[in-house]
Design a protein around this motif. Sequence first.
Motif: not given
Length: 174
Positions: A29-32, A37-49, A57-62, A87-91
């Motif tokens: 479970s990641l994303g918070t 709005s979180g401390e890391q502010n990692v760009p969300i990306g998309s299914p293409k990334t 997206y890429g880090a979670l896939n990794y 944000n629903i994209e991360y969550r």
Amino acid sequence: TSKYNSSPYVPKGMKYVESLGAKALYVISLGTNDSESGEQNVPIGSPKTVNDRTTFYGALNYIVTEVNRIAPSAYVLLVSAFDVSVNIEYRINAPKYIASLYKNAIFIDITEELKKITKYTRDGHYVTFGYYSIGAIIDSVGGKAIAENENAWLDIGNANVNSTVTNINPYEKA
């Protein structure tokens, strides 16, 4: 990359997962803290990334790819972020999409259940009973998801029994 504050945790986290050896089930479970709005502010990306580890997206896939490398027969439960305001994209969207890429992965959304325990937070974090409750929620909602996917998850009891690491019990506590 060193651009993100979380970069020192990547090798540390993967070394920890490797030290556990092959397990039958991994719960992620990641994303918070990663969200805009979180401390890391990692760009969300998309299914293409999904192959770009600098995006969420890429880090979670990794992470899921590495779990599959360490434990090829493991089952992975991807859980929505613990902060219902993220944000629903991360969550929801990213972990749900990543789960769809893998045969032995399931996404579960625990948002509605979390809304019932927000009173167990202090200064943006859950108190001990709150985290205990999250564990029970994951157990309950995850158990239902596994039951609904029984054909796909029928062999969870046999996960990693053929692991080359013979001194690991995939059911022991980490």
